[in-house]
Motif scaffolding. Sequence first.
Motif, PDB file in Angstrom:
ATOM      1  N   LEU A   1      56.267  18.491  31.554  1.00 53.49           N
ATOM      2  CA  LEU A   1      56.576  18.772  32.954  1.00 53.49           C
ATOM      3  C   LEU A   1      58.075  18.627  33.211  1.00 53.49           C
ATOM      4  O   LEU A   1      58.687  19.411  33.940  1.00 53.49           O
ATOM      5  CB  LEU A   1      55.782  17.822  33.848  1.00 53.49           C
ATOM      6  CG  LEU A   1      55.560  18.220  35.307  1.00 53.49           C
ATOM      7  CD1 LEU A   1      54.864  19.568  35.401  1.00 53.49           C
ATOM      8  CD2 LEU A   1      54.739  17.153  36.009  1.00 53.49           C
TER       9      LEU A   1
ATOM     10  N   TRP B   1      47.820  14.817  38.072  1.00 56.96           N
ATOM     11  CA  TRP B   1      48.764  15.933  38.001  1.00 56.96           C
ATOM     12  C   TRP B   1      48.319  17.087  38.894  1.00 56.96           C
ATOM     13  O   TRP B   1      49.158  17.816  39.444  1.00 56.96           O
ATOM     14  CB  TRP B   1      48.942  16.396  36.558  1.00 56.96           C
ATOM     15  CG  TRP B   1      49.568  15.343  35.699  1.00 56.96           C
ATOM     16  CD1 TRP B   1      49.041  14.776  34.570  1.00 56.96           C
ATOM     17  CD2 TRP B   1      50.836  14.701  35.905  1.00 56.96           C
ATOM     18  NE1 TRP B   1      49.899  13.834  34.064  1.00 56.96           N
ATOM     19  CE2 TRP B   1      51.011  13.757  34.856  1.00 56.96           C
ATOM     20  CE3 TRP B   1      51.835  14.823  36.866  1.00 56.96           C
ATOM     21  CZ2 TRP B   1      52.141  12.958  34.760  1.00 56.96           C
ATOM     22  CZ3 TRP B   1      52.958  14.024  36.768  1.00 56.96           C
ATOM     23  CH2 TRP B   1      53.105  13.107  35.725  1.00 56.96           C
ATOM     24  N   TRP B   2      47.014  17.262  39.059  1.00 58.57           N
ATOM     25  CA  TRP B   2      46.532  18.247  40.035  1.00 58.57           C
ATOM     26  C   TRP B   2      47.035  17.872  41.430  1.00 58.57           C
ATOM     27  O   TRP B   2      47.569  18.708  42.164  1.00 58.57           O
ATOM     28  CB  TRP B   2      45.006  18.310  40.017  1.00 58.57           C
ATOM     29  CG  TRP B   2      44.426  19.145  41.122  1.00 58.57           C
ATOM     30  CD1 TRP B   2      44.213  18.769  42.429  1.00 58.57           C
ATOM     31  CD2 TRP B   2      44.002  20.510  41.041  1.00 58.57           C
ATOM     32  NE1 TRP B   2      43.683  19.800  43.159  1.00 58.57           N
ATOM     33  CE2 TRP B   2      43.542  20.879  42.333  1.00 58.57           C
ATOM     34  CE3 TRP B   2      43.955  21.445  40.014  1.00 58.57           C
ATOM     35  CZ2 TRP B   2      43.034  22.153  42.605  1.00 58.57           C
ATOM     36  CZ3 TRP B   2      43.447  22.722  40.289  1.00 58.57           C
ATOM     37  CH2 TRP B   2      43.006  23.052  41.563  1.00 58.57           C
TER      38      TRP B   2
ATOM     39  N   LYS C   1      44.539  22.317  30.572  1.00 52.91           N
ATOM     40  CA  LYS C   1      45.714  23.184  30.529  1.00 52.91           C
ATOM     41  C   LYS C   1      46.911  22.591  31.259  1.00 52.91           C
ATOM     42  O   LYS C   1      48.007  23.143  31.193  1.00 52.91           O
ATOM     43  CB  LYS C   1      45.374  24.551  31.135  1.00 52.91           C
ATOM     44  CG  LYS C   1      44.297  25.325  30.379  1.00 52.91           C
ATOM     45  CD  LYS C   1      44.017  26.653  31.070  1.00 52.91           C
ATOM     46  CE  LYS C   1      42.925  27.439  30.343  1.00 52.91           C
ATOM     47  NZ  LYS C   1      42.631  28.718  31.030  1.00 52.91           N
ATOM     48  N   ARG C   2      46.707  21.485  31.966  1.00 50.62           N
ATOM     49  CA  ARG C   2      47.813  20.898  32.716  1.00 50.62           C
ATOM     50  C   ARG C   2      48.829  20.265  31.776  1.00 50.62           C
ATOM     51  O   ARG C   2      48.450  19.651  30.774  1.00 50.62           O
ATOM     52  CB  ARG C   2      47.282  19.862  33.711  1.00 50.62           C
ATOM     53  CG  ARG C   2      46.502  20.476  34.850  1.00 50.62           C
ATOM     54  CD  ARG C   2      45.781  19.466  35.712  1.00 50.62           C
ATOM     55  NE  ARG C   2      44.602  20.095  36.302  1.00 50.62           N
ATOM     56  CZ  ARG C   2      43.518  19.468  36.710  1.00 50.62           C
ATOM     57  NH1 ARG C   2      43.458  18.149  36.604  1.00 50.62           N
ATOM     58  NH2 ARG C   2      42.503  20.135  37.213  1.00 50.62           N
TER      59      ARG C   2
ATOM     60  N   ALA D   1      41.035  16.893  42.743  1.00 52.61           N
ATOM     61  CA  ALA D   1      40.958  17.845  41.638  1.00 52.61           C
ATOM     62  C   ALA D   1      39.535  18.374  41.493  1.00 52.61           C
ATOM     63  O   ALA D   1      38.564  17.676  41.802  1.00 52.61           O
ATOM     64  CB  ALA D   1      41.406  17.178  40.334  1.00 52.61           C
TER      65      ALA D   1
ATOM     66  N   GLY E   1      50.563  18.676  41.971  1.00 58.23           N
ATOM     67  CA  GLY E   1      50.757  20.102  42.239  1.00 58.23           C
ATOM     68  C   GLY E   1      50.452  20.466  43.678  1.00 58.23           C
ATOM     69  O   GLY E   1      51.199  21.230  44.315  1.00 58.23           O
TER      70      GLY E   1
ATOM     71  N   ALA F   1      41.836  21.183  33.782  1.00 61.37           N
ATOM     72  CA  ALA F   1      42.408  19.897  33.377  1.00 61.37           C
ATOM     73  C   ALA F   1      43.095  19.958  32.017  1.00 61.37           C
ATOM     74  O   ALA F   1      44.195  19.420  31.835  1.00 61.37           O
ATOM     75  CB  ALA F   1      41.322  18.831  33.380  1.00 61.37           C
TER      76      ALA F   1
ATOM     77  N   GLU G   1      44.294  13.485  34.190  1.00 62.88           N
ATOM     78  CA  GLU G   1      44.890  14.755  34.615  1.00 62.88           C
ATOM     79  C   GLU G   1      44.656  15.029  36.098  1.00 62.88           C
ATOM     80  O   GLU G   1      45.323  15.881  36.689  1.00 62.88           O
ATOM     81  CB  GLU G   1      44.312  15.911  33.793  1.00 62.88           C
ATOM     82  CG  GLU G   1      44.501  15.783  32.299  1.00 62.88           C
ATOM     83  CD  GLU G   1      43.380  14.965  31.645  1.00 62.88           C
ATOM     84  OE1 GLU G   1      43.501  14.661  30.442  1.00 62.88           O
ATOM     85  OE2 GLU G   1      42.406  14.628  32.342  1.00 62.88           O
TER      86      GLU G   1
ATOM     87  N   SER H   1      51.398  25.807  37.029  1.00 61.47           N
ATOM     88  CA  SER H   1      51.077  25.121  35.771  1.00 61.47           C
ATOM     89  C   SER H   1      50.233  23.871  36.000  1.00 61.47           C
ATOM     90  O   SER H   1      49.544  23.411  35.084  1.00 61.47           O
ATOM     91  CB  SER H   1      52.368  24.735  35.039  1.00 61.47           C
ATOM     92  OG  SER H   1      53.038  23.660  35.691  1.00 61.47           O
ATOM     93  N   LEU H   2      50.274  23.327  37.219  1.00 58.60           N
ATOM     94  CA  LEU H   2      49.526  22.108  37.530  1.00 58.60           C
ATOM     95  C   LEU H   2      48.154  22.407  38.113  1.00 58.60           C
ATOM     96  O   LEU H   2      47.193  21.656  37.874  1.00 58.60           O
ATOM     97  CB  LEU H   2      50.323  21.243  38.504  1.00 58.60           C
ATOM     98  CG  LEU H   2      51.608  20.630  37.959  1.00 58.60           C
ATOM     99  CD1 LEU H   2      52.432  20.020  39.090  1.00 58.60           C
ATOM    100  CD2 LEU H   2      51.295  19.569  36.904  1.00 58.60           C
ATOM    101  N   LEU H   3      48.027  23.473  38.884  1.00 57.72           N
ATOM    102  CA  LEU H   3      46.758  23.794  39.537  1.00 57.72           C
ATOM    103  C   LEU H   3      45.939  24.719  38.651  1.00 57.72           C
ATOM    104  O   LEU H   3      45.651  25.875  38.979  1.00 57.72           O
ATOM    105  CB  LEU H   3      47.025  24.416  40.911  1.00 57.72           C
ATOM    106  CG  LEU H   3      47.833  23.524  41.874  1.00 57.72           C
ATOM    107  CD1 LEU H   3      47.955  24.182  43.237  1.00 57.72           C
ATOM    108  CD2 LEU H   3      47.220  22.137  41.989  1.00 57.72           C
TER     109      LEU H   3
END
Length: 651
Positions: free
Chosen positions: A385, A317-318, A378-379, A273, A321, A376, A314, A371-373
């Motif tokens: 999800l 989550w990146w 905003k994820r 990330a 994605g 941080a 977070e 939405s993931l990339l």
Amino acid sequence: MISWAERRRRIDELLPTLAHILGAAAHSPNELIHLSLLEVAQLEAHRQDIPEELYQLRDSVLSVDDFHSLATLSTSGPFARVELVQSHNQLSGNSNTGKVYVLKTLERRWAFRMRQQQFPRHELAILRLAARSRSPAARVPDVLTAFLSPTAFHVVLSHAPGGDLWGLLERKNAEEGQDGMVIGLEESWVRRWMADLVEVVEWLHAEGWAHRDIKPQNLLLTARGHLLLTDFGSAAPLTHPAPLSSPAPSRPPPTSIARKHSRALVGTPDYIAPEILHNAERVVQDWGFDDSAEEQEKSEEEDQDGEERAYGCEVDWWSVGVTVYELLYGQAPFFAESIAETYDRIVNFETELAFPPDSTVSSAARDLISSLLVDALKRPSSSNLKLQTWFAGTPWARLSSHPGPFQPPPFTPPIVASSFTQAPPSEPQNASVNFNFESAFFSSPGLSILRPSPRSNEQAQTEENEYWAAGVEGDCGGSAEMGMTVMPSSDAFDSSQDAEESPRPRPPPTARATSPWSAPFETPARPGSRVASIGTPATVGGPASSGRRGRRNVSDVEAWKEMQERAWEVGLTARKKRRETGGVGDEVEREDGDEGQGKGSRRSEVEESAPPGVQRDEGLFKLEERQKGVLNELDGLEEKYRSLFALANAA
């Protein structure tokens, strides 16, 4: 060889006597076994008498001699490897063929020196946590046993016969790719596996941990087609960024990763990330240039800012994605042949993220990836999800009992063993003693670029012993067990036990997805570097819509080193600007043409960046020189000991 059930019975009978010998109560039998084995090693090192009960314990516990190697799955130079192994049939007390497992081996001194990048104690804590968990979302390989040998730390895990998703994607491109086209996996398969991944990441975060190295190589398939998340060597405990005044029951869950666990770059280049890269830059900017190596190491250990937030969970989550993108499109979104360019594409993700226009991937999948990339903050959370359109219809409450999208054919253990089986996985310990490899390696500069070499071999040896003796740290998620030893129950090797998944009915043949390949799919046995070139690398500068999956002709360690080096360059440039402007201009402006054409040229750019007439910072010069020395030592280390490793493997 007697059965494991009999050996376990003997161990249990010895425990009260061992507690008396040690004169200390242990939290669990595993901890008492761990402390007893350390006591044996300590008494032997000082040539002191050893009680007979300690000898009996050492002869009864599991060791690498109880397993023989079938294949090498991956290696990291001579210091770490993952093998497919089979337990000796005597362990089950009958003539049945032994079970297949995965054995992960880390050279102890290397692991200690790399403790800013690799966290074996964290990994074991999470494996224990999953073993105790009753949650079906704890999709983590089962830990059979863990133990220390004189030179290495070993973990034996359940085997996932379906291999990893990286291998699945590789094979599909090799067998189905036409005209050099890069292709992804079937979207319905990916959606089902990613539902599993979302749940296990959600579980991991709820238990107070972040993975920090999610990628297709770490996503395994069980015999029933379910996904497992593995390799927690980069994991870090989650904390609150500052002391909270609210009572514990009303506190929000911890989401921060402390600076003390983030002093060096962690993860794999294509999946890291951007906030991890920015943190690596800040570490360099904040690093002291005027202190001696001893004072810097001392200040690092006593860093009052160590508990401060570096970044948050977070980052996982990146990586999710990036993984979804790669599985669907066949290529990671920010891949470039140059590691430096990959670095720059990640930090400039807002303009670099693009989707192939001619792809059949659904718009819902693109929306989820988009939405993931993002930044941080905003994820989406895991709960949000799950509400995304792409996951519509996913049976979240029944994922564990729901059939997997693809069930691999039955696994057949390989008959021909790998080169590592010349001497069973009893690993380099005998060779290390004969050739004194440890002393030679330990006298070299530290592998961690951000950590100075130890002040003395004697003091470093003491620190290393304490590191392995402690087992887990105080903030390792409240693990109920200490130490680095795990011994299984007496029935662990019984043929009737199925350690992979809880039994459930298999779906009828019509509901079972079939393999898209003619050859049976097995766990891939990869070489030391997973970069064996398959065709021509994808075009640099954008997501690959044509051409074979891109490759870099560097090992994972080399790729990580180049990524860390790039962070150094950016951080050093920012520090110089800050000093020259009196603290103004912390942010580094990345020029489009700065894509890093080579180590020497990039270093020259940093050296020449000072304006005319401005005297070069002496502290900065010393730090750059130290960096060069460490990098040169890394480049020559494996070559230096090549002949020794060959002798060790042949011993």
